[in-house]
Design an enzyme around this catalytic site. Structure first.
Site, PDB file in Angstrom:
ATOM      1  N   CYS A  34       0.812  -1.218   0.000  1.00  0.00           N
ATOM      2  CA  CYS A  34       0.000   0.000   0.000  1.00  0.00           C
ATOM      3  C   CYS A  34       0.847   1.272   0.000  1.00  0.00           C
ATOM      4  CB  CYS A  34      -0.903   0.010   1.229  1.00  0.00           C
ATOM      5  SG  CYS A  34       0.047  -0.047   2.750  1.00  0.00           S
ATOM      6  N   ASP A  36       2.375   2.486   2.582  1.00  0.00           N
ATOM      7  CA  ASP A  36       2.379   3.130   3.895  1.00  0.00           C
ATOM      8  C   ASP A  36       3.719   2.940   4.598  1.00  0.00           C
ATOM      9  OD1 ASP A  36      -0.140   3.983   3.460  1.00  0.00           O
ATOM     10  OD2 ASP A  36      -1.119   2.448   4.657  1.00  0.00           O
ATOM     11  N   CYS A  59      -2.765   3.416   7.462  1.00  0.00           N
ATOM     12  CA  CYS A  59      -4.216   3.344   7.599  1.00  0.00           C
ATOM     13  C   CYS A  59      -4.606   3.122   9.060  1.00  0.00           C
ATOM     14  CB  CYS A  59      -4.728   2.201   6.755  1.00  0.00           C
ATOM     15  SG  CYS A  59      -4.209   0.622   7.413  1.00  0.00           S
ATOM     16  N   CYS A 103      -1.431  -4.963   7.139  1.00  0.00           N
ATOM     17  CA  CYS A 103      -1.131  -3.725   7.876  1.00  0.00           C
ATOM     18  C   CYS A 103      -0.432  -4.043   9.201  1.00  0.00           C
ATOM     19  CB  CYS A 103      -2.407  -2.953   8.159  1.00  0.00           C
ATOM     20  SG  CYS A 103      -3.497  -2.808   6.735  1.00  0.00           S
TER      21      CYS A 103
HETATM   22 FE1  FES Z   1      -1.307   0.347   4.299  1.00  0.00          FE
HETATM   23 FE2  FES Z   1      -2.910  -0.607   6.091  1.00  0.00          FE
HETATM   24  S1  FES Z   1      -3.415  -0.115   4.050  1.00  0.00           S
HETATM   25  S2  FES Z   1      -0.822  -0.239   6.282  1.00  0.00           S
END
Ligand code: FES
Length: 143
Positions: A34, A36, A59, A103
């Site tokens: 993602c 992140d 997220c 995540c």
């Molecule tokens: Fe990226 Fe949860 S969607 S850490």
């Protein structure tokens, strides 16, 4: 309901959120799925993790799992923090939806990266096979 009450509670009221100026170890990892990013700071005194902070561009599930992970390693021996699995964190939060499990991996990897950073900075020898997850993120753990 999609998320457990514990997940919602940790998301809305995250524990140990923020930066640490005098951290003994910092772990930063990115999630390739993602994009992140998670950063964990640890303070270590005589082999005990006395303080933990985390920061994330992630997220809600990443925030909740990191919050829980920091609570679970605070006050523990540094070796114990290494055994923390994302599965244990997810269980402590009463579960996550299947598509959000990735995540929670971010929290586990960031804790490991912070411990590795602490070992490296203090010239403490360690078994590199204990950090398999860090191999692919070379360059991001120490940025
Ligand atoms: Fe990226 Fe949860 S969607 S850490």
């Amino acid at each position: 309901m999609l998320y457990s009450e514990k997940v919602m509670e940790h998301f809305q009221n995250p524990r140990n959120l923020g930066k640490m100026e005098d951290a003994d170890g910092i772990g930063e990892v990115g999630n390739a799925v993602c994009g992140d990013i998670m950063k964990i700071y640890i303070k270590v005194d005589h082999g005990i993790i006395t303080d933990v902070k985390f920061n994330t561009f992630g997220c809600g599930s990443a925030i909740a799992t990191s919050s829980m992970a920091t609570e679970m390693i605070k006050g523990k021996k540094i070796e114990e923090a290494l055994t923390l699995s994302n599965k244990a964190v997810v269980e402590a939060l009463d579960g996550l939806p299947a598509h959000k499990i990735h995540c929670s991996v971010l929290a586990e990897e960031a804790v490991k990266a912070a411990v590795k950073d602490y070992y490296d900075k203090n010239n403490i020898p360690y078994d590199k096979s204990e950090f398999p997850d860090c191999d692919h993120c070379e360059g991001c753990c120490h940025s």
